[in-house]
Design an enzyme around this catalytic site. Structure first.
Site, short mmCIF file in Angstrom:
data_model
loop_
_atom_site.label_atom_id
_atom_site.label_comp_id
_atom_site.label_asym_id
_atom_site.label_seq_id
_atom_site.Cartn_x
_atom_site.Cartn_y
_atom_site.Cartn_z
N ASN A 194 0.85 -1.25 0.11
CA ASN A 194 -0.03 -0.06 -0.06
C ASN A 194 0.84 1.13 0.04
O ASN A 194 1.51 1.68 1.00
CB ASN A 194 -1.01 -0.13 1.23
CG ASN A 194 -1.75 1.20 1.37
OD1 ASN A 194 -1.84 1.97 0.55
ND2 ASN A 194 -2.35 1.44 2.52
N TRP A 195 1.09 1.70 -1.14
CA TRP A 195 2.06 2.93 -1.34
C TRP A 195 1.53 4.17 -0.55
O TRP A 195 2.25 5.10 -0.64
CB TRP A 195 2.48 3.22 -2.63
CG TRP A 195 3.17 1.78 -3.32
CD1 TRP A 195 3.54 0.71 -2.84
CD2 TRP A 195 3.63 1.89 -4.73
NE1 TRP A 195 4.25 0.01 -3.73
CE2 TRP A 195 4.29 0.63 -4.70
CE3 TRP A 195 3.51 2.60 -5.90
CZ2 TRP A 195 4.93 0.12 -6.18
CZ3 TRP A 195 4.19 2.23 -7.11
CH2 TRP A 195 4.93 0.97 -7.02
N LYS A 196 0.01 4.48 -0.44
CA LYS A 196 -0.41 5.20 0.19
C LYS A 196 -0.27 6.63 -0.77
O LYS A 196 -0.04 6.46 -2.00
CB LYS A 196 -0.18 5.61 1.65
CG LYS A 196 -0.21 4.46 2.62
CD LYS A 196 -0.35 4.68 4.09
CE LYS A 196 -0.46 3.28 4.51
NZ LYS A 196 -0.32 3.56 6.10
N GLU B 219 -5.59 -4.71 10.65
CA GLU B 219 -4.44 -3.78 10.64
C GLU B 219 -4.89 -3.03 12.15
O GLU B 219 -5.47 -1.98 12.11
CB GLU B 219 -4.57 -2.52 9.60
CG GLU B 219 -4.20 -3.33 8.22
CD GLU B 219 -3.71 -2.25 7.21
OE1 GLU B 219 -2.53 -2.69 6.91
OE2 GLU B 219 -4.07 -1.45 7.08
N GLY C 156 2.63 -1.17 4.31
CA GLY C 156 2.79 0.47 3.87
C GLY C 156 4.31 0.95 3.58
O GLY C 156 4.90 0.58 2.60
N GLY C 157 5.04 1.25 4.75
CA GLY C 157 6.30 1.99 4.77
C GLY C 157 7.19 0.99 4.13
O GLY C 157 8.09 1.31 3.21
#
Ligand code: PGA
Length: 251
Positions: A10-12, A168, A235-236
Site C-alpha cells: 500500500n504505497w498510500k 490492521e 505500508g512503509g
C-alpha cells in the site's frame, strides 16, 4: 485448506510517477516468474495506469487504494470499479483506517464499496482494526466484530470466499510498533470465527486474512508463520524494492 499467501504493498500518497514505475519494475525483477506469494502493488490512483503497464504480463498484480460505489455520473473527484479494471486493477483496498479516521468512512460505506467492487470483478481487501484506546479498554473483539459485520453486510457465501480481510491494528500502522505474532494470531483466529458464523466454516477457511502494521523483512517470517495469517498489507516497507522483496522472500 491451503490459502495462497498474499503480499500487498500500500504505497498510500507517496512518490511521483518516475519513482513509482521504477519501484514497480524493481519489484517485478525481484520476484521473478514464480513468486513464493501472490504480490499486489497499490499505487496512488493517478499512477495506476503507468504502474499497470510496468507489471503487465508479469505475476505482479495491481490494486487501488479506494473506489467509489457508483456507475459513471456526476461524482466529481471519484473513480469507480470499471475505471479501475480498465487500467488493469484486480484488487482494491477498502476501509483502510486512514480512510475511516481521516475521511470519515463508515462500515456502511465500506459495505457499499464492497458490493460495487465485487460487481466490477475486483477483489476487495477489507481493512479492520482497533485503536490503542480500544485495545487498552479491552474492546478489540467488539470493534472487530462490529467492523466485520457492518463492512460485509449483505454479502453472500459464494462471493465471500473470494474476498480478503486485512487486520490492521491502528496502533501498529506506521508506528514501528508491530503486534506480536501471538497478538495478531489471536485476532486473526477471532476474525475467522466471525467469518465462520456469517458464511459457514468451509467459506471462512477459504478467506485470506492479511496482517498489516509495521510489517518488515525482519518480522514477516514469524507473523506469516501463524496459522491464520495469510499475508501482509505493507505500508512503509513497500516503498523500497529491498524491504518489500525481503518480506516476499520471508514467505
Ligand atoms: P505500515 O502501514 O506498514 O507503514 O505500518 C500498513 C498499512 O497502513 O497498510
Amino acid at each position: 485448506m491451503s490459502r495462497r499467501t498474499l503480499i500487498a504493498g500500500n504505497w498510500k500518497m507517496n512518490m511521483r510517477c518516475e519513482s513509482a514505475v521504477a519501484l514497480a519494475k524493481g519489484v517485478v525483477a525481484a520476484v521473478g516468474s514464480q513468486p513464493s506469494a501472490e504480490v499486489v502493488l497499490c499505487p496512488p490512483s493517478v499512477y495506476l495506469s503507468k504502474v499497470g503497464e510496468a507489471v503487465a504480463g508479469t505475476p505482479v498484480e495491481l490494486g487501488a487504494q479506494n473506489v467509489y460505489a457508483a456507475d459513471d455520473g456526476a461524482f466529481t473527484g471519484e473513480v469507480n470499479p470499471s475505471m479501475l479494471t480498465d487500467v488493469g486493477c484486480q484488487f482494491v483496498i477498502l476501509g483502510h483506517s486512514e480512510r475511516r479516521t481521516l475521511m470519515g468512512e463508515t462500515d456502511a460505506d465500506v459495505s457499499k464499496k464492497l458490493h460495487a467492487a465485487l460487481a466490477g470483478r475486483l477483489v476487495p481487501i477489507v481493512c479492520v482494526g482497533e485503536s490503542l484506546e480500544q485495545r487498552e479498554g479491552d474492546e478489540t473483539e467488539q470493534v472487530i466484530e462490529r467492523q466485520i459485520n457492518g463492512s460485509l453486510a449483505g454479502l453472500d457465501d459464494v462471493r465471500a470466499a473470494g474476498i480478503v480481510i486485512a487486520y490492521e491494528p491502528i496502533w501498529a500502522i506506521g508506528t514501528g510498533k508491530v503486534a506480536s505474532p501471538e497478538q495478531a494470531e489471536e485476532v486473526h483466529a477471532f476474525i475467522r470465527q466471525e467469518l465462520s458464523k456469517m458464511f459457514g466454516k468451509e467459506v471462512a477457511d477459504q478467506i485470506r486474512i492479511q496482517y498489516g502494521g509495521s510489517v518488515k523483512p525482519g518480522n514477516a517470517k514469524e507473523l506469516l508463520g501463524q496459522p491464520n495469517i495469510d499475508g501482509a498489507l505493507v505500508g512503509g516497507a513497500s516503498l523500497t524494492v529491498e524491504d518489500f522483496s525481503g518480506i516476499i522472500a520471508a514467505v
